[in-house]
Design a protein around this motif. Structure first.
Motif, PDB file in Angstrom:
ATOM      1  N   HIS A  92      40.658  42.798  35.198  1.00  0.00           N
ATOM      2  CA  HIS A  92      39.303  42.770  34.626  1.00  0.00           C
ATOM      3  C   HIS A  92      39.282  43.185  33.157  1.00  0.00           C
ATOM      4  O   HIS A  92      38.237  43.101  32.521  1.00  0.00           O
ATOM      5  N   LYS A  93      40.410  43.636  32.639  1.00  0.00           N
ATOM      6  CA  LYS A  93      40.441  44.026  31.225  1.00  0.00           C
ATOM      7  C   LYS A  93      41.257  43.059  30.367  1.00  0.00           C
ATOM      8  O   LYS A  93      41.531  43.339  29.199  1.00  0.00           O
ATOM      9  N   ILE A  94      41.684  41.959  30.938  1.00  0.00           N
ATOM     10  CA  ILE A  94      42.534  41.029  30.182  1.00  0.00           C
ATOM     11  C   ILE A  94      41.717  40.237  29.162  1.00  0.00           C
ATOM     12  O   ILE A  94      42.095  40.125  27.994  1.00  0.00           O
ATOM     13  N   LYS A  95      40.596  39.730  29.592  1.00  0.00           N
ATOM     14  CA  LYS A  95      39.869  38.840  28.671  1.00  0.00           C
ATOM     15  C   LYS A  95      39.397  39.591  27.439  1.00  0.00           C
ATOM     16  O   LYS A  95      39.397  39.038  26.324  1.00  0.00           O
ATOM     17  N   ALA A  96      39.029  40.852  27.614  1.00  0.00           N
ATOM     18  CA  ALA A  96      38.606  41.654  26.458  1.00  0.00           C
ATOM     19  C   ALA A  96      39.721  41.726  25.415  1.00  0.00           C
ATOM     20  O   ALA A  96      39.463  41.730  24.206  1.00  0.00           O
ATOM     21  N   ASN A  97      40.956  41.774  25.874  1.00  0.00           N
ATOM     22  CA  ASN A  97      42.084  41.791  24.940  1.00  0.00           C
ATOM     23  C   ASN A  97      42.132  40.511  24.112  1.00  0.00           C
ATOM     24  O   ASN A  97      42.311  40.552  22.900  1.00  0.00           O
ATOM     25  N   MET A  98      41.989  39.402  24.799  1.00  0.00           N
ATOM     26  CA  MET A  98      42.085  38.122  24.097  1.00  0.00           C
ATOM     27  C   MET A  98      40.917  37.963  23.126  1.00  0.00           C
ATOM     28  O   MET A  98      41.119  37.575  21.970  1.00  0.00           O
ATOM     29  N   ASP A  99      39.733  38.292  23.585  1.00  0.00           N
ATOM     30  CA  ASP A  99      38.556  38.113  22.735  1.00  0.00           C
ATOM     31  C   ASP A  99      38.637  39.010  21.500  1.00  0.00           C
ATOM     32  O   ASP A  99      38.330  38.588  20.385  1.00  0.00           O
TER      33      ASP A  99
ATOM     34  N   GLY B 273      35.801  48.742  37.000  1.00  0.00           N
ATOM     35  CA  GLY B 273      36.139  47.429  37.526  1.00  0.00           C
ATOM     36  C   GLY B 273      34.973  46.479  37.368  1.00  0.00           C
ATOM     37  O   GLY B 273      33.892  46.862  36.903  1.00  0.00           O
ATOM     38  N   GLU B 274      35.234  45.230  37.715  1.00  0.00           N
ATOM     39  CA  GLU B 274      34.186  44.205  37.719  1.00  0.00           C
ATOM     40  C   GLU B 274      34.221  43.601  39.113  1.00  0.00           C
ATOM     41  O   GLU B 274      35.223  42.990  39.493  1.00  0.00           O
ATOM     42  N   ASP B 275      33.158  43.817  39.886  1.00  0.00           N
ATOM     43  CA  ASP B 275      33.226  43.391  41.291  1.00  0.00           C
ATOM     44  C   ASP B 275      32.401  42.138  41.587  1.00  0.00           C
ATOM     45  O   ASP B 275      32.286  41.748  42.748  1.00  0.00           O
ATOM     46  N   PHE B 276      31.839  41.522  40.584  1.00  0.00           N
ATOM     47  CA  PHE B 276      31.115  40.263  40.755  1.00  0.00           C
ATOM     48  C   PHE B 276      30.068  40.339  41.873  1.00  0.00           C
ATOM     49  O   PHE B 276      29.960  39.437  42.694  1.00  0.00           O
ATOM     50  N   GLY B 277      29.374  41.436  41.915  1.00  0.00           N
ATOM     51  CA  GLY B 277      28.276  41.525  42.864  1.00  0.00           C
ATOM     52  C   GLY B 277      28.641  42.044  44.242  1.00  0.00           C
ATOM     53  O   GLY B 277      27.796  42.064  45.133  1.00  0.00           O
ATOM     54  N   ALA B 278      29.878  42.455  44.446  1.00  0.00           N
ATOM     55  CA  ALA B 278      30.216  43.098  45.714  1.00  0.00           C
ATOM     56  C   ALA B 278      29.539  44.469  45.756  1.00  0.00           C
ATOM     57  O   ALA B 278      28.922  44.889  44.771  1.00  0.00           O
ATOM     58  N   ALA B 279      29.641  45.146  46.881  1.00  0.00           N
ATOM     59  CA  ALA B 279      28.975  46.448  47.024  1.00  0.00           C
ATOM     60  C   ALA B 279      29.958  47.436  47.625  1.00  0.00           C
ATOM     61  O   ALA B 279      29.807  47.886  48.754  1.00  0.00           O
TER      62      ALA B 279
ATOM     63  N   ALA C 262      45.886  33.816  44.152  1.00  0.00           N
ATOM     64  CA  ALA C 262      45.455  34.769  45.171  1.00  0.00           C
ATOM     65  C   ALA C 262      44.885  36.031  44.529  1.00  0.00           C
ATOM     66  O   ALA C 262      43.839  36.542  44.954  1.00  0.00           O
ATOM     67  N   ALA C 263      45.564  36.527  43.507  1.00  0.00           N
ATOM     68  CA  ALA C 263      45.061  37.726  42.825  1.00  0.00           C
ATOM     69  C   ALA C 263      43.670  37.447  42.256  1.00  0.00           C
ATOM     70  O   ALA C 263      42.756  38.275  42.368  1.00  0.00           O
ATOM     71  N   MET C 264      43.515  36.265  41.673  1.00  0.00           N
ATOM     72  CA  MET C 264      42.235  35.951  41.044  1.00  0.00           C
ATOM     73  C   MET C 264      41.123  35.806  42.075  1.00  0.00           C
ATOM     74  O   MET C 264      40.041  36.379  41.930  1.00  0.00           O
ATOM     75  N   ILE C 265      41.392  35.065  43.146  1.00  0.00           N
ATOM     76  CA  ILE C 265      40.311  34.851  44.122  1.00  0.00           C
ATOM     77  C   ILE C 265      40.015  36.142  44.876  1.00  0.00           C
ATOM     78  O   ILE C 265      38.866  36.397  45.258  1.00  0.00           O
TER      79      ILE C 265
ATOM     80  N   GLY D  32      37.643  47.420  41.040  1.00  0.00           N
ATOM     81  CA  GLY D  32      37.238  48.810  40.865  1.00  0.00           C
ATOM     82  C   GLY D  32      37.186  49.585  42.161  1.00  0.00           C
ATOM     83  O   GLY D  32      36.382  50.498  42.321  1.00  0.00           O
ATOM     84  N   HIS D  33      38.047  49.224  43.109  1.00  0.00           N
ATOM     85  CA  HIS D  33      38.102  50.012  44.340  1.00  0.00           C
ATOM     86  C   HIS D  33      38.393  51.470  43.981  1.00  0.00           C
ATOM     87  O   HIS D  33      39.318  51.752  43.222  1.00  0.00           O
TER      88      HIS D  33
END
Lengths: 609, 609
Positions: free
Chosen positions: A423-430, B169-175, B464-467, B511-512
């Motif tokens: 989740h911190k990779i894109k910030a590096n590129m940008d 983390g970035e959880d894309f709307g998970a809870a 797999a990591a991405m999804i 962000g677990h």
């Protein structure tokens, strides 16, 4: 198929390297239009006649080693075809060059000295402070042979017309053209968005380009350490790395014999060679960081520039004021160059001599066209340290140095990442794009977790694919031995293939117009049970074939319509063919229409209950 | 360290499996509060005393095989601790169960018959059409032992208070909660956002949960094929897969002896076992897809439900009307189940019997608590076919079937991906969440390029990591042998470790709250040259250690402040320690202030030029 090696070790201890074509492959050469004398290498992979398809053309960084028509004589070095290009420009002079000194090889004793490379060439340098860089020419509107060479190379043999395929990808604001023209290359180089690392003293080079709007490139690190490995091993690692697809190679040797090892590598390298000159400078002062001086460093730059090193990692972004920012880190400073400079700065309580003398470093790079790889001495070495104040403070400085280097007509790329969670990779590129004026980004991995030593090619391949997609121009490989030891030949191959996967996945996702041709050709081969084609089109034909043959070794199985995974009855692809045949009898379109209308052909769900 | 195996093969041909602790590891058991009798296993990794740190607790799916206190007797099976839980609920009955028929083992001749599992247990089923699923209990407000078990398990031994670390983390709307409570588990199961696959006839199971708001899980496929491999190999593959971290195992056997092999696996499986019942049904009709009937299939479901299979892949989304949508594909239908059903539909010009009888399938699943894994029979088998009309039409149907299954109190997850380039991955996740009411997604890979057979664990580990990051709840592994052959034991391990990397990278990025503890502990060990701790904390201690020892085998090197990669002089971490020591003398904060003020300590860049 023919993996061969050079047959005779002519100088005692001279390397024996791997030669021979890849399976079903022919090296072809494409000419330029402005420079018809260019011979730009590509690899054509022939398919089985039953495919009814033309050969698939792929990018080929492997050099003459995979060309059966070229005799490889390691102790003579590769042909010096770029010599004439540099001389034709009329802005260089031949001179005697610096004498090799005992410290260049770490004061090694004569009995342990790596033999001197048998042929000595007098170096070139710019006349009268002229800029002989590709950037200077590009700004002057000159399309050099190097520029046309990479333009031809990037198109993978596609004619302009064929390029207008559907474009499918998300390029995050890149500007990838349908077809790469020499003029486009010139423009990208002039804007600093791409570099062609091509020292005038490396005439053996087959030019290549690094930039966000071109194919994603990968680098393989080789090099001995004080603890292990020899010159012959390193030369073979270089040849082996490019056989599998490394676009550039960094020689990170740190032990003794650095000068001589590098000569053997450079004279036989068709790809750009990068170094971290600080490593050799440190050897010259006996390994004591605080004893480093600008004079020793400067001397090392000239030594390496005369030898033909194409890009220098310069850790000038590690400023005195940045060092305290690393104090609270979990893993401190993990870049070798970064830690050396930090130690020097602290010991002397002075600003880094690299930062102070950056202007003079530019003058040297300008005189030989050595590209800058501005080093990320403060890259994070653990997930905990990712994107922290130290890392980004250095990046800001690299942005400032980029402008200075550009002011001197020097080519620049920027080093980055290390350990960074997804989740911190894109910030590096940008941030890199914004801070460094779109100069090409060149990142290690990033590794997306710390918990898998032994598999860091994979932890980092994930991050590499992503940052390549986001816009990173070159990915520095990580091998399975990362954090544990020096990679051997097998690790080098695993690292290279992993990073070729990452780079190609990135090209696909960016929507590179030709990237999918190879995927589609391989998938068609797979669907049509052309096993040989499937192996030959893969990144590693030898491994694909041997995995298949472990269970089904017979030649007959190479045409079998199944494999050991599912066996004949459960082969979905075989069944798919039956389906297709059955459907074709009836006319697929008519069938589809009928099914859509519903009716008697199926029972609606409601009724079924 | 102690890799052992069960010592005696007691039944001729009975499997010999790998047992013994992982290095420096102790299996500990945590009790529940509502159910104090629960013994939830975790693995504590002890650190070197010099670390001054408590052991690191990690998730442990390896079962009793890594517990030296448990005697493993394969021919007896694991302890049946869940039997009492099911019986205590008072809604099940013991009955005689179905007799094993010759077709269950593919009409194998007696001399080639895999021995029957020595112990026969009478099966349980729901009384009077009752729903005995975790979903039914959750909806009724009941917190089952299974629910509390997974709640304890997900927290990795963290007390509630310690959980309030910074969330990053970035959880894309998970809870994802800071701390998992049994009530949270109940709520997620009730909403269909998570499943606990736990057949009442699999009392050997250590319950686990699959859902977007829990740790990302991975599945390993095993199973023989008509061409190769035996029962003993498959049981050991299962034990071996969970040793390295597989959370569930699918038995995809397709040859003869399917029934008996599955018995041996289930009676020794502490993890959920999934199957594709269609494979066995096809064997029962001699491998002729068009001879399949609802009756044969139904009989197979009951057979497997009685044995204790925890989840069924049901390809009910392959509707007659979808088949023509695959006609223009590069690789047609690549799911075995999908192709079989497509062939059946076309041959009979009828709607799929799975779709027509879905309601009855639900009734069976409801009576044993078999979870649905709604199969993606039309997943793309090449980059060219990703996200096409066939794939998404099936997904819409799976959404419709999810509602039907939920209507019957059945637990559901949805299968997905295949080959998908990076830029098309997130669309899959988003569409699945929207279409299937947030039912857990369970994807194969996806593979992000087609061109690397032999390395598809890597091409797919990237996807797999991405999804997983985007919200996928379970990742189905891919081994290096994908597309080429049946994985052996070594491939299984490589696949599992690769997918543990992907799942963990996803947990970090989401962000677990506890995920980073292990990374940080390992990185601290790395920085402090605690080599043994670095090995022991890694996903594969054996490989990490052996890579290190290849160049520095001596025991003394396990405390060395360098490794063979850089050697002692160039060790950035060693230098970082020097820097820290130096800085501490002076007071890092004071130094930082001084440096920031500038002044005499360094020459500003302008003056240096």
């Amino acid at each position: 198929m023919s993996i061969q090696t050079t047959s005779r070790p002519p100088v005692p201890g001279a390397p024996i390297v791997t030669t021979g074509s890849l399976p079903a492959s022919t090296k072809v050469f494409k000419p330029g239009i402005r420079h018809p004398e260019l011979r730009v290498p590509m690899r054509e992979i022939a398919l089985h006649p039953s495919a009814g398809e033309p050969p698939v053309t792929v990018y080929d960084a492997s050099g003459p080693y995979t060309d059966p028509a070229t005799e490889i004589v390691i102790e003579r070095g590769l042909p010096r075809h770029r010599q004439a290009w540099a001389e034709a420009r009329g802005d260089v002079e031949v001179y005697d060059g610096r004498d090799v000194k005992p410290e260049d090889n770490g004061f090694v004793s004569p009995d342990r000295l790596t033999p001197t490379f048998p042929v000595r060439h007098r170096p070139l340098r710019a006349k009268d402070g002229k800029a002989v860089t590709q950037l200077a020419y590009a700004r002057a509107g000159i399309i050099t042979p190097e520029m046309e060479y990479v333009a031809v190379r990037e198109n993978l043999g596609r004619a302009q017309a064929r390029a207008v395929l559907g474009r499918d990808g998300e390029d995050f604001g890149a500007a990838i053209p349908d077809h790469v023209t020499p003029e486009f290359v010139r423009d990208e180089v002039a804007r600093g968005r791409a570099i062609i690392p091509a020292n005038i003293n490396h005439p053996e080079l087959e030019p290549m380009i690094i930039g966000r709007n071109f194919l994603v490139k990968i680098n393989a690190n080789i090099g001995n350490s004080a603890v292990t490995s020899s010159m012959a091993e390193e030369v073979e690692k270089m040849v082996w790395a490019i056989r599998w697809g490394a676009d550039t190679v960094m020689d990170l040797s740190t032990g003794r014999n650095i000068h001589n090892i590098r000569d053997w590598i450079l004279r036989n390298a068709p790809i750009p060679i990068g170094t971290v000159p600080l490593y050799q400078a440190l050897e010259k002062v006996g390994g004591i960081a605080e004893d480093l001086t600008w004079e020793v460093f400067r001397d090392t730059l000239i030594e390496q520039a005369e030898q033909g090193v194409d890009y220098f990692t310069i850790h000038a972004g590690v400023r005195l004021r940045h060092v305290p920012l690393t104090a609270g880190r979990v893993t401190g400073i993990v870049s070798r160059g970064g830690s050396i400079m930090a130690k020097w700065c602290l010991h002397h309580h002075r600003e880094s001599f690299l930062y102070e003398h950056f202007d003079e470093i530019c003058d040297i790079c300008r005189a030989y066209d050595v590209s800058f790889s501005l080093g990320d001495g403060l890259r994070p070495g653990s997930i905990a340290d990712a994107n922290d104040a130290a890392q980004f403070a250095e990046l800001e400085t690299l942005g400032e140095l980029t402008q200075l280097a550009w002011g001197k007509d020097c080519q620049v790329m920027i080093e980055g990442p290390g350990h960074v969670p997804m989740h911190k990779i894109k910030a590096n590129m940008d941030k890199q794009l914004a801070t460094c004026g779109e100069a090409p980004f060149y990142t290690l991995g990033p590794l997306t977790t710390d918990i898998a030593p032994g598999y860091d090619h994979i932890t980092s391949g994930i991050g590499a694919a992503m940052i390549g997609w986001f816009g990173c121009a070159m990915l520095c490989y990580v091998t399975p031995k990362e954090h544990l030891g020096l990679p051997d030949r097998s690790d080098v191959k695993t690292g290279v293939i992993t990073y070729r996967i990452a780079a190609h996945a990135a090209d696909l996702a960016k929507g590179h117009p030709a990237a999918r041709l190879r995927d589609d050709a391989l998938s068609r081969a797979r669907f049509e049970f052309r096993w040989e084609d499937q192996f030959n089109l893969s990144l590693d034909p030898d491994t694909a074939r041997s995995f298949h043959d472990e269970t089904l070794p017979k030649e007959a199985h190479k045409t079998a319509h199944f494999c050991s995974m599912c066996g004949p009855k459960f082969c979905s692809m075989r069944i798919s063919h039956d389906i297709r045949a059955e459907a074709q009898k009836e006319g697929m379109a008519a069938m589809a229409q009928k099914f859509r209308e519903g009716g008697k052909l199926y029972v609606p769900l409601g009724e079924a209950r």
